[in-house]
Design an enzyme around this catalytic site. Structure first.
Site, short mmCIF file in Angstrom:
data_model
loop_
_atom_site.label_atom_id
_atom_site.label_comp_id
_atom_site.label_asym_id
_atom_site.label_seq_id
_atom_site.Cartn_x
_atom_site.Cartn_y
_atom_site.Cartn_z
N LYS A 141 0.84 -1.21 0.00
CA LYS A 141 0.00 0.00 0.00
C LYS A 141 0.87 1.25 0.00
CE LYS A 141 -3.82 -2.22 2.35
NZ LYS A 141 -4.36 -2.63 3.65
N GLN A 195 -5.10 -1.33 9.56
CA GLN A 195 -5.06 -2.70 9.02
C GLN A 195 -5.69 -3.69 10.00
OE1 GLN A 195 -3.94 -3.49 5.92
NE2 GLN A 195 -4.32 -5.66 6.19
N ASP A 247 -11.56 2.79 3.90
CA ASP A 247 -11.99 1.39 3.90
C ASP A 247 -13.51 1.27 3.71
OD1 ASP A 247 -10.08 -0.66 4.17
OD2 ASP A 247 -9.71 -0.15 6.26
#
Ligand code: GUN
Length: 303
Positions: free
Chosen positions: A55, A99, A122
């Protein structure tokens, strides 16, 4: 013609990242805005470490700012919430991703709830979940979870209009199954969400013009579960031993679909690896660009 059946997610993601890179450069040139993405990793989960590294690299390659926060496995919830609050208030940070999974001492829900919904790249915050389910548009448009967003882009690219098609989503997770179903409803599909308790799952799957598999069981979906000509999206990322009698200890990644056999029946199918996986990070960058534009009062580009 088997090649034409493969939906090349790797190539699609590369094209998407290129468009994002162009739009990011334009945003900087025209508005002096550089989108920033903060990624928070707690602990040392090896798979998470790989994702976070990828990422960060792709964020920088797209011309965005990447902020990485690595915290030790024993980090407490209050400490993580304090970091989230700091990132919420940092104008250089347009997107925040914590995460998952998180260590046991931290409530994932408490952390998701604490993220500013406008920075929730997200799409896991209840405000974004709600906006997705109510079909919010304009200022009320949701940030959409990255994996289903990527699946949807590939489906629309392959099929054009999805209106009236029967879609079956196998899996009911908050990250993939549920948001995928919402996106398919929005495109006027007739949607069934199936799961481990569904009766006669193969028969349900055989009704699908669009079959999305997100269960995490290697090769579970067999060729005779698939309607001839159906479009199959395989979200599974399962690590299995290579077939050498376990001697080498090596592993490989396979999907939820028995791809080789399914190819003979399906109209189109995403491979694993190289299908949905590469699209997920590309969509994270897309969400970061979208979030940055909205925060600056700029119309987000169509990607
Ligand atoms: N862990 C596995 N997939 C995801 C994801 O899409 N977002 C976050 N935050 N964590 C994950």
């Amino acid at each position: 013609m088997a090649e034409g059946k493969i939906i090349d997610g790797k190539a699609f993601a590369a094209g998407l990242r290129e468009r994002i890179g162009r739009e990011t450069a334009r945003l900087k040139a025209e508005h002096d805005v550089i989108p920033g993405l903060a990624v928070v990793l707690v602990g040392e989960n090896p798979a998470s470490q790989v994702y976070v590294r990828n990422k960060a690299r792709q964020t920088a390659e797209a011309g965005m700012r990447s902020f990485e926060h690595k915290l030790p496995p024993e980090t407490g919830q209050d400490e993580l919430l304090a970091l989230v609050e700091k990132l919420n208030n940092d104008p250089a940070v347009n997107g925040i991703l914590v995460q998952l999974p998180l260590p046991d001492q931290i409530s994932e829900q408490a952390v998701i709830d604490a993220i500013d919904p406008d920075k929730d790249v997200d799409g896991f915050h209840i405000l974004n979940v709600g906006r997705l389910s109510t079909g919010g548009t304009g200022a009320s448009a949701p940030l959409v979870p990255c994996t289903p967003l990527g699946c949807m882009m590939m489906l629309k690219d392959r099929l054009g209009s999805l209106s009236g098609l029967n879609a079956v989503v196998i899996g009911r997770s908050n990250i993939v199954g549920k948001p995928m179903a919402q996106l398919l409803i929005k495109e006027s599909c007739t949607v069934t969400v199936a799961h481990s308790r569904t009766r006669d799952l193969p028969a349900v799957a055989r009704g699908a013009d669009i079959l999305v598999a997100a269960v995490g069981r290697p090769g579970m979906i067999k060729a005779d579960w698939i309607k001839p000509g159906a479009t199959v999206i395989d979200v599974g990322i399962n690590r299995v031993p290579v077939e050498d009698g376990g001697e080498s200890g090596k592993t490989r990644i396979v999907g939820d679909v028995d791809t080789q056999a399914a190819m003979a029946v399906a109209g189109a199918i995403t491979p694993v690896p190289g299908g949905v996986g590469p699209m997920t990070i590309a969509c994270l960058l897309a969400n970061t660009l979208t979030a940055a534009c909205r925060q600056e009062g700029i119309e987000p580009p169509a990607l």
